[in-house]
Design a protein around this motif. Sequence first.
Motif, PDB file in Angstrom:
ATOM      1  N   SER A  16      27.337 -57.504 -72.214  1.00 62.06           N
ATOM      2  CA  SER A  16      27.460 -56.286 -73.012  1.00 62.06           C
ATOM      3  C   SER A  16      28.855 -55.720 -72.850  1.00 62.06           C
ATOM      4  O   SER A  16      29.431 -55.772 -71.758  1.00 62.06           O
ATOM      5  N   ILE A  17      29.355 -55.129 -73.907  1.00 64.44           N
ATOM      6  CA  ILE A  17      30.629 -54.423 -73.790  1.00 64.44           C
ATOM      7  C   ILE A  17      30.488 -53.233 -72.846  1.00 64.44           C
ATOM      8  O   ILE A  17      31.472 -52.757 -72.278  1.00 64.44           O
ATOM      9  N   GLY A  18      29.263 -52.803 -72.607  1.00 69.75           N
ATOM     10  CA  GLY A  18      29.020 -51.658 -71.727  1.00 69.75           C
ATOM     11  C   GLY A  18      29.309 -51.916 -70.258  1.00 69.75           C
ATOM     12  O   GLY A  18      29.251 -50.985 -69.455  1.00 69.75           O
ATOM     13  N   ILE A  19      29.618 -53.149 -69.886  1.00 67.10           N
ATOM     14  CA  ILE A  19      29.954 -53.388 -68.471  1.00 67.10           C
ATOM     15  C   ILE A  19      31.418 -53.757 -68.256  1.00 67.10           C
ATOM     16  O   ILE A  19      31.858 -53.921 -67.124  1.00 67.10           O
ATOM     17  N   ALA A  20      32.194 -53.899 -69.330  1.00 66.44           N
ATOM     18  CA  ALA A  20      33.567 -54.411 -69.181  1.00 66.44           C
ATOM     19  C   ALA A  20      34.524 -53.329 -68.664  1.00 66.44           C
ATOM     20  O   ALA A  20      34.616 -52.257 -69.243  1.00 66.44           O
ATOM     21  N   PRO A  21      35.255 -53.626 -67.590  1.00 66.17           N
ATOM     22  CA  PRO A  21      36.177 -52.642 -66.998  1.00 66.17           C
ATOM     23  C   PRO A  21      37.618 -52.846 -67.445  1.00 66.17           C
ATOM     24  O   PRO A  21      37.966 -53.905 -67.982  1.00 66.17           O
ATOM     25  N   SER A  61      48.399 -44.193 -62.951  1.00 61.61           N
ATOM     26  CA  SER A  61      47.762 -45.177 -63.821  1.00 61.61           C
ATOM     27  C   SER A  61      46.465 -44.563 -64.338  1.00 61.61           C
ATOM     28  O   SER A  61      46.027 -43.518 -63.855  1.00 61.61           O
ATOM     29  N   MET A  62      45.860 -45.210 -65.328  1.00 66.60           N
ATOM     30  CA  MET A  62      44.637 -44.644 -65.913  1.00 66.60           C
ATOM     31  C   MET A  62      43.555 -45.719 -65.950  1.00 66.60           C
ATOM     32  O   MET A  62      43.760 -46.806 -66.486  1.00 66.60           O
ATOM     33  N   PHE A  63      42.409 -45.356 -65.397  1.00 65.60           N
ATOM     34  CA  PHE A  63      41.292 -46.294 -65.283  1.00 65.60           C
ATOM     35  C   PHE A  63      40.226 -45.869 -66.277  1.00 65.60           C
ATOM     36  O   PHE A  63      39.714 -44.754 -66.222  1.00 65.60           O
ATOM     37  N   GLU A  64      39.928 -46.770 -67.199  1.00 67.55           N
ATOM     38  CA  GLU A  64      39.107 -46.420 -68.362  1.00 67.55           C
ATOM     39  C   GLU A  64      38.446 -47.707 -68.860  1.00 67.55           C
ATOM     40  O   GLU A  64      39.124 -48.725 -68.988  1.00 67.55           O
ATOM     41  N   PRO A  65      37.140 -47.721 -69.055  1.00 66.13           N
ATOM     42  CA  PRO A  65      36.484 -48.980 -69.432  1.00 66.13           C
ATOM     43  C   PRO A  65      36.882 -49.465 -70.815  1.00 66.13           C
ATOM     44  O   PRO A  65      37.524 -48.743 -71.577  1.00 66.13           O
ATOM     45  N   VAL A  66      36.479 -50.677 -71.142  1.00 65.33           N
ATOM     46  CA  VAL A  66      36.833 -51.275 -72.428  1.00 65.33           C
ATOM     47  C   VAL A  66      36.099 -50.578 -73.587  1.00 65.33           C
ATOM     48  O   VAL A  66      36.649 -50.401 -74.663  1.00 65.33           O
ATOM     49  N   HIS A  67      34.886 -50.149 -73.327  1.00 66.33           N
ATOM     50  CA  HIS A  67      34.071 -49.617 -74.432  1.00 66.33           C
ATOM     51  C   HIS A  67      34.531 -48.238 -74.889  1.00 66.33           C
ATOM     52  O   HIS A  67      35.322 -47.576 -74.213  1.00 66.33           O
ATOM     53  N   GLY A  68      34.006 -47.811 -76.029  1.00 66.54           N
ATOM     54  CA  GLY A  68      34.347 -46.514 -76.586  1.00 66.54           C
ATOM     55  C   GLY A  68      33.280 -45.474 -76.314  1.00 66.54           C
ATOM     56  O   GLY A  68      32.476 -45.608 -75.377  1.00 66.54           O
ATOM     57  N   SER A  69      33.258 -44.441 -77.154  1.00 63.42           N
ATOM     58  CA  SER A  69      32.389 -43.284 -76.918  1.00 63.42           C
ATOM     59  C   SER A  69      30.965 -43.517 -77.409  1.00 63.42           C
ATOM     60  O   SER A  69      30.107 -42.661 -77.239  1.00 63.42           O
ATOM     61  N   ILE A  75      21.072 -43.015 -72.026  1.00 65.90           N
ATOM     62  CA  ILE A  75      20.719 -44.444 -71.942  1.00 65.90           C
ATOM     63  C   ILE A  75      21.944 -45.358 -71.884  1.00 65.90           C
ATOM     64  O   ILE A  75      21.818 -46.573 -71.868  1.00 65.90           O
ATOM     65  N   ALA A  76      23.135 -44.766 -71.857  1.00 63.38           N
ATOM     66  CA  ALA A  76      24.350 -45.601 -71.820  1.00 63.38           C
ATOM     67  C   ALA A  76      24.411 -46.373 -70.505  1.00 63.38           C
ATOM     68  O   ALA A  76      23.936 -45.911 -69.464  1.00 63.38           O
ATOM     69  N   ASN A  77      25.020 -47.525 -70.561  1.00 63.38           N
ATOM     70  CA  ASN A  77      25.221 -48.345 -69.370  1.00 63.38           C
ATOM     71  C   ASN A  77      26.426 -47.795 -68.583  1.00 63.38           C
ATOM     72  O   ASN A  77      27.542 -47.773 -69.105  1.00 63.38           O
ATOM     73  N   PRO A  78      26.208 -47.369 -67.333  1.00 63.75           N
ATOM     74  CA  PRO A  78      27.340 -46.821 -66.555  1.00 63.75           C
ATOM     75  C   PRO A  78      28.154 -47.897 -65.838  1.00 63.75           C
ATOM     76  O   PRO A  78      29.152 -47.595 -65.189  1.00 63.75           O
ATOM     77  N   LEU A  79      27.736 -49.172 -65.937  1.00 67.53           N
ATOM     78  CA  LEU A  79      28.360 -50.201 -65.083  1.00 67.53           C
ATOM     79  C   LEU A  79      29.816 -50.471 -65.436  1.00 67.53           C
ATOM     80  O   LEU A  79      30.621 -50.784 -64.560  1.00 67.53           O
ATOM     81  N   GLY A  80      30.181 -50.360 -66.722  1.00 69.16           N
ATOM     82  CA  GLY A  80      31.588 -50.557 -67.093  1.00 69.16           C
ATOM     83  C   GLY A  80      32.468 -49.502 -66.430  1.00 69.16           C
ATOM     84  O   GLY A  80      33.546 -49.801 -65.907  1.00 69.16           O
ATOM     85  N   GLN A  81      31.995 -48.258 -66.450  1.00 69.63           N
ATOM     86  CA  GLN A  81      32.763 -47.172 -65.825  1.00 69.63           C
ATOM     87  C   GLN A  81      32.788 -47.344 -64.306  1.00 69.63           C
ATOM     88  O   GLN A  81      33.820 -47.099 -63.662  1.00 69.63           O
ATOM     89  N   ILE A  82      31.689 -47.805 -63.731  1.00 70.15           N
ATOM     90  CA  ILE A  82      31.637 -47.987 -62.269  1.00 70.15           C
ATOM     91  C   ILE A  82      32.561 -49.135 -61.841  1.00 70.15           C
ATOM     92  O   ILE A  82      33.334 -49.007 -60.878  1.00 70.15           O
ATOM     93  N   TRP A  83      32.518 -50.234 -62.593  1.00 68.34           N
ATOM     94  CA  TRP A  83      33.410 -51.367 -62.289  1.00 68.34           C
ATOM     95  C   TRP A  83      34.880 -50.940 -62.474  1.00 68.34           C
ATOM     96  O   TRP A  83      35.775 -51.334 -61.708  1.00 68.34           O
TER      97      TRP A  83
END
Length: 350
Positions: free
Chosen positions: A255-260, A272-280, A289-297
């Motif tokens: 899922s795009i919801g896990i990509a860091p 520097s700025m840390f921000e996942p690949v996915h959008g809003s 219900i959003a997947n938090p794993l992209g933000q956590i990674w």
Amino acid sequence: MKIYRIAVIPGDGIGKEVVPAAMEVLDKAALLDGSFQFEWTTFPWGCEYYLETGKMMPDDGIDLLKGYDQIFLGAVGMPDLVPDHISLWGLLIKIRREMKQSINVRPAKLLQGLPSPLRNPNGFDFVVVRENSEGEYSESGGRIHSGQDEVAIQNAIFTRKGTERAMRYAFEMAKDRRQHVTSATKSNGLTYSMPFWDEVFAEVGKYYGNIGQTTNHIDALAAFLVMKPQVFDVIVASNLFGDILTDLGGAIMGSIGIAPAANLNIEREYPSMFEPVHGSAPDIAGKGIANPLGQIWTGKMMLDFLGYPDVGTKVLNAIEETLAQGVKTGDLGGTANLREVTEAVLNNLQ
Ligand code: NAD
Ligand code: IPM
Ligand code: MN
């Protein structure tokens, strides 16, 4: 005790949900380590701020951010209310540019506990080094006339400095990995920028004789990421090509919801700025219900950059453990909500 002052910009949509979840995980990771802490300062910038003030961030926003160690951002964009080119260039891309975050690092790999939608993922593990300061994303061009006679021009700008910088970064990264760099080109269709890109890749590559070097056209490369993703180690790509490849990288993980991702000021002159690949993700925003794993990674990437790779590894292990336990959000085919996934990661972080 070392204190890191982090500027937090949750932004819009699910950014407001996944960022607090990742902050909890990072706080616990710091507590476990015991030698450092995060001091978070949240800024309410984004599309709602724009609708109230006419600006995505205040005029002194960049100066304010310069006072922090790093920036932790969720996502920006409410496309139904604010045109994307206004919201993104007024906040996300403005920060990338003004903070000279010239390299965007975006890993993708087969995670334990998470089946890839690919039939043969073969344990793929690659990193896209995306040029993050110029290329196709250049504010150069214009529109003239209107209606039938209208003309729109968008220039792509490739400098030797920016191109070499991205390539050197990719080669240096490959030294510590599996010693291979693939360059994403399109010199068969683009007659100026990409032949230049190829020449610079060959020139920089001469200094890295021990590192394997391949050039692929971006169309074929996209197909290879589906058919044989395991052959890639480090991929160096222009701004737009890197953008597209990294949503694909997320998709083949599950899922795009896990990509860091990490927007790096490699000189460490500015944050520097840390921000996942996915959008809003406006389609699922506000539902929990959003997947938090992209933000956590993505938080793990911040730990790595701050010099705590062992703590970062613990966070990624906790993510994989959570997936292996079957605690997954809907985008991964599961039934857990954001809170349940976050709790599981917190419990698995030891
Ligand atoms: P998107 O990444 O927001 O969503 C694409 C699809 O992936 C949607 O179906 C969404 O529900 C799903 N998705 C994304 N993240 C998810 C997550 N964490 N958990 C579960 N599902 C998730 O891309 P889009 O729809 O093209 O863009 C929406 C808005 O976000 C636009 O305004 C766009 O410009 C903006 N955007 C911002 C950033 C950023 O701030 N870094 C990145 C990409 C897009
Ligand atoms: C990303 C996003 C941004 C980009 C958009 C929102 C401008 O897609 O970070 O991947 O293309 O850089
Ligand atoms: Mn993108």
